[in-house]
Design a protein around this motif. Sequence first.
Motif, PDB file in Angstrom:
ATOM      1  N   ALA A  33     -26.584  75.732  30.773  1.00 30.37           N
ATOM      2  CA  ALA A  33     -27.446  76.053  31.914  1.00 30.37           C
ATOM      3  C   ALA A  33     -28.695  75.181  31.920  1.00 30.37           C
ATOM      4  N   LYS A  34     -29.315  74.985  30.749  1.00 33.35           N
ATOM      5  CA  LYS A  34     -30.531  74.162  30.679  1.00 33.35           C
ATOM      6  C   LYS A  34     -30.216  72.711  31.044  1.00 33.35           C
ATOM      7  N   ASN A  35     -29.091  72.208  30.548  1.00 29.01           N
ATOM      8  CA  ASN A  35     -28.725  70.822  30.848  1.00 29.01           C
ATOM      9  C   ASN A  35     -28.420  70.626  32.324  1.00 29.01           C
ATOM     10  N   THR A  36     -27.727  71.593  32.921  1.00 29.96           N
ATOM     11  CA  THR A  36     -27.413  71.492  34.353  1.00 29.96           C
ATOM     12  C   THR A  36     -28.693  71.552  35.182  1.00 29.96           C
ATOM     13  N   ALA A  37     -29.626  72.412  34.780  1.00 29.59           N
ATOM     14  CA  ALA A  37     -30.904  72.491  35.492  1.00 29.59           C
ATOM     15  C   ALA A  37     -31.634  71.150  35.454  1.00 29.59           C
ATOM     16  N   LEU A  38     -31.606  70.497  34.320  1.00 28.92           N
ATOM     17  CA  LEU A  38     -32.266  69.195  34.195  1.00 28.92           C
ATOM     18  C   LEU A  38     -31.590  68.154  35.089  1.00 28.92           C
ATOM     19  N   ARG A  39     -30.267  68.168  35.112  1.00 25.57           N
ATOM     20  CA  ARG A  39     -29.552  67.191  35.947  1.00 25.57           C
ATOM     21  C   ARG A  39     -29.801  67.465  37.430  1.00 25.57           C
ATOM     22  N   GLU A  40     -29.855  68.728  37.807  1.00 28.69           N
ATOM     23  CA  GLU A  40     -30.143  69.069  39.209  1.00 28.69           C
ATOM     24  C   GLU A  40     -31.581  68.698  39.576  1.00 28.69           C
ATOM     25  N   ALA A  41     -32.506  68.871  38.646  1.00 28.29           N
ATOM     26  CA  ALA A  41     -33.893  68.458  38.893  1.00 28.29           C
ATOM     27  C   ALA A  41     -33.986  66.946  39.052  1.00 28.29           C
ATOM     28  N   ALA A  42     -33.232  66.197  38.240  1.00 28.91           N
ATOM     29  CA  ALA A  42     -33.203  64.739  38.374  1.00 28.91           C
ATOM     30  C   ALA A  42     -32.661  64.331  39.739  1.00 28.91           C
ATOM     31  N   LYS A  43     -31.615  65.030  40.177  1.00 22.79           N
ATOM     32  CA  LYS A  43     -31.057  64.750  41.504  1.00 22.79           C
ATOM     33  C   LYS A  43     -32.096  65.029  42.590  1.00 22.79           C
ATOM     34  N   ALA A  44     -32.824  66.125  42.436  1.00 23.98           N
ATOM     35  CA  ALA A  44     -33.855  66.456  43.416  1.00 23.98           C
ATOM     36  C   ALA A  44     -34.951  65.393  43.454  1.00 23.98           C
ATOM     37  N   LEU A  45     -35.324  64.864  42.291  1.00 27.09           N
ATOM     38  CA  LEU A  45     -36.329  63.798  42.262  1.00 27.09           C
ATOM     39  C   LEU A  45     -35.844  62.575  43.039  1.00 27.09           C
ATOM     40  N   ARG A  46     -34.589  62.226  42.836  1.00 24.37           N
ATOM     41  CA  ARG A  46     -34.052  61.064  43.554  1.00 24.37           C
ATOM     42  C   ARG A  46     -33.976  61.340  45.059  1.00 24.37           C
ATOM     43  N   ASP A  47     -33.498  62.545  45.410  1.00 20.78           N
ATOM     44  CA  ASP A  47     -33.366  62.878  46.831  1.00 20.78           C
ATOM     45  C   ASP A  47     -34.720  62.934  47.526  1.00 20.78           C
ATOM     46  N   ARG A  48     -35.731  63.336  46.796  1.00 24.55           N
ATOM     47  CA  ARG A  48     -37.062  63.507  47.414  1.00 24.55           C
ATOM     48  C   ARG A  48     -37.999  62.345  47.092  1.00 24.55           C
ATOM     49  N   THR A  49     -37.435  61.213  46.723  1.00 18.89           N
ATOM     50  CA  THR A  49     -38.260  60.035  46.447  1.00 18.89           C
ATOM     51  C   THR A  49     -39.204  59.706  47.603  1.00 18.89           C
ATOM     52  N   PRO A  50     -38.749  59.716  48.878  1.00 14.66           N
ATOM     53  CA  PRO A  50     -39.692  59.430  49.971  1.00 14.66           C
ATOM     54  C   PRO A  50     -40.856  60.429  50.016  1.00 14.66           C
ATOM     55  N   ASP A  51     -40.565  61.713  49.800  1.00 18.39           N
ATOM     56  CA  ASP A  51     -41.633  62.723  49.803  1.00 18.39           C
ATOM     57  C   ASP A  51     -42.604  62.494  48.647  1.00 18.39           C
ATOM     58  N   LEU A  52     -42.053  62.141  47.498  1.00 14.53           N
ATOM     59  CA  LEU A  52     -42.904  61.937  46.330  1.00 14.53           C
ATOM     60  C   LEU A  52     -43.763  60.685  46.497  1.00 14.53           C
ATOM     61  N   LEU A  53     -43.207  59.644  47.072  1.00  9.76           N
ATOM     62  CA  LEU A  53     -43.998  58.436  47.335  1.00  9.76           C
ATOM     63  C   LEU A  53     -45.108  58.724  48.337  1.00  9.76           C
ATOM     64  N   GLU A  54     -44.813  59.527  49.345  1.00  9.26           N
ATOM     65  CA  GLU A  54     -45.829  59.878  50.348  1.00  9.26           C
ATOM     66  C   GLU A  54     -46.953  60.699  49.709  1.00  9.26           C
ATOM     67  N   ALA A  55     -46.571  61.671  48.876  1.00  5.84           N
ATOM     68  CA  ALA A  55     -47.573  62.484  48.194  1.00  5.84           C
ATOM     69  C   ALA A  55     -48.412  61.633  47.255  1.00  5.84           C
ATOM     70  N   ASN A  56     -47.760  60.732  46.539  1.00  4.23           N
ATOM     71  CA  ASN A  56     -48.471  59.876  45.593  1.00  4.23           C
ATOM     72  C   ASN A  56     -49.430  58.935  46.309  1.00  4.23           C
ATOM     73  N   ALA A  57     -49.027  58.459  47.488  1.00  2.00           N
ATOM     74  CA  ALA A  57     -49.924  57.587  48.269  1.00  2.00           C
ATOM     75  C   ALA A  57     -51.213  58.317  48.613  1.00  2.00           C
ATOM     76  N   LYS A  58     -51.120  59.613  48.904  1.00  2.00           N
ATOM     77  CA  LYS A  58     -52.324  60.413  49.167  1.00  2.00           C
ATOM     78  C   LYS A  58     -53.189  60.509  47.920  1.00  2.00           C
ATOM     79  N   ASP A  59     -52.540  60.699  46.777  1.00  2.00           N
ATOM     80  CA  ASP A  59     -53.295  60.768  45.520  1.00  2.00           C
ATOM     81  C   ASP A  59     -54.017  59.445  45.245  1.00  2.00           C
ATOM     82  N   VAL A  60     -53.299  58.339  45.397  1.00  2.00           N
ATOM     83  CA  VAL A  60     -53.890  57.023  45.128  1.00  2.00           C
ATOM     84  C   VAL A  60     -55.041  56.751  46.078  1.00  2.00           C
ATOM     85  N   LYS A  61     -54.840  57.074  47.346  1.00  3.94           N
ATOM     86  CA  LYS A  61     -55.890  56.826  48.344  1.00  3.94           C
ATOM     87  C   LYS A  61     -57.169  57.599  48.023  1.00  3.94           C
ATOM     88  N   SER A  62     -56.998  58.777  47.417  1.00  6.60           N
ATOM     89  CA  SER A  62     -58.169  59.621  47.138  1.00  6.60           C
ATOM     90  C   SER A  62     -59.081  59.031  46.068  1.00  6.60           C
TER      91      SER A  62
END
Length: 421
Positions: A33-62
């Motif tokens: 279960a722990k390993n599957t959760a980690l793999r699903e979280a990794a998938k979510a990071l890849r799927d949400r790369t555009p959202d994470l880049l957008e959020a990070n751009a706000k952080d950098v701009k600040s």
Amino acid sequence: MTDQTLDPQLHIHDLGQRARKAARGLLSASTEAKNTALREAAKALRDRTPDLLEANAKDVKSVEGSKPESFIDRLRLTEERIAGMAGALEEIAELPDPVGRQLATFERPNGLTIERVAVPIGVIGMIYESRPNVGADASALCLKSGNAVILRGGSESRYSTRVIVDCMGAGLKAVGLPEDAVQTVGTTDRNAVAALLKADEFVDLVIPRGGRGLVELVRDQASVPTLLHLDGNCHSYVHAAADLDKAVKVIRNAKLRRTGVCGATESVVVDRAVAADFIPKFADTMGGDCELRGDADAVAIDGRLKQATEEDWNTEYLDPIASVKIVDGLDEGIAWVEAHSSHHTDAILTEDDDAARKFMTSIDSAIVMHNASTQFADGGEFGMGAEIGIATGKMHARGPVGLEQLCSFKYLVHGDGQIRP
């Protein structure tokens, strides 16, 4: 509630209660279960790369215009760095589960069998500064080792951290593990940090990762036990028997691969026997990429070096600046490094194995290297998948803190009706 309306004390109390409950839920979580959760979280990071880049751009701009480039480099995410974060989660999933390992077993004369087994610490409070990937690494390591974690990243990385925590939550939810196993402090109010440091009722260990100011604040104010990660004033010592071409190549990497990481070499110590040959080679290699500050003898050898001050010998620059000190032989080199190192990572460059052995046994640092870049001071490079920090103390854990170091242990005693006389 918004950041501005959260009461820091009540907020930490709420996070702590939820984390404690989640930690109890993780005790019975299977490795699968722990390993599957980690793999699903990794998938979510890849799927949400555009959202994470957008959020990070706000952080950098600040912080643009108010922070040095080295700070912004630690804060900035790219597609490559996000892919690296996801890859680290998957690598951690492939590592052996540290929970339940039998550390020792022995039988007493009365027939009792006693086991010592690894167990999670419980609830970890992770306080860190600008690097968003620290949140992902810490969350993954805590999850795999059965610990709940409360993240308190720097205010400058708050938007990035929220997306990362959402991705970890998606992984936990996918396998039915408690989503509160990974939480982030929802306010930038600094009083929340003070509350977390005093949350003995809920938090079992606080780990700070950042500059000396943050670590000393945690050390001085915490009533919760701490695992400290002090600054990285790392040294590379060029011994009289060094291969100078190899030394130049290694130290350039140790200084300039990434200047803002704690394993970057800040001070180069050179044996007088090779100083006249090494220092010009080194200055040539560093070119205009790094400011070199040396003692009077080093400056006399090569005028491209600026005169160092006493402050330079004890400074973690985290910038393209390095100090250069000439010493008379191995013993003086060891004494100099011991006096000025922060005991994070130090290295010797030499082809003399006896000299290397003496240096490595005499230097009391968490990591000591021979003929290698100090930037290998990293849990991923040690095969740990990632790290939650480099512990510079001597109790419980030292060096890269990975899965095994996030476990404590307990004793299981098996009997057959024995009573104590």
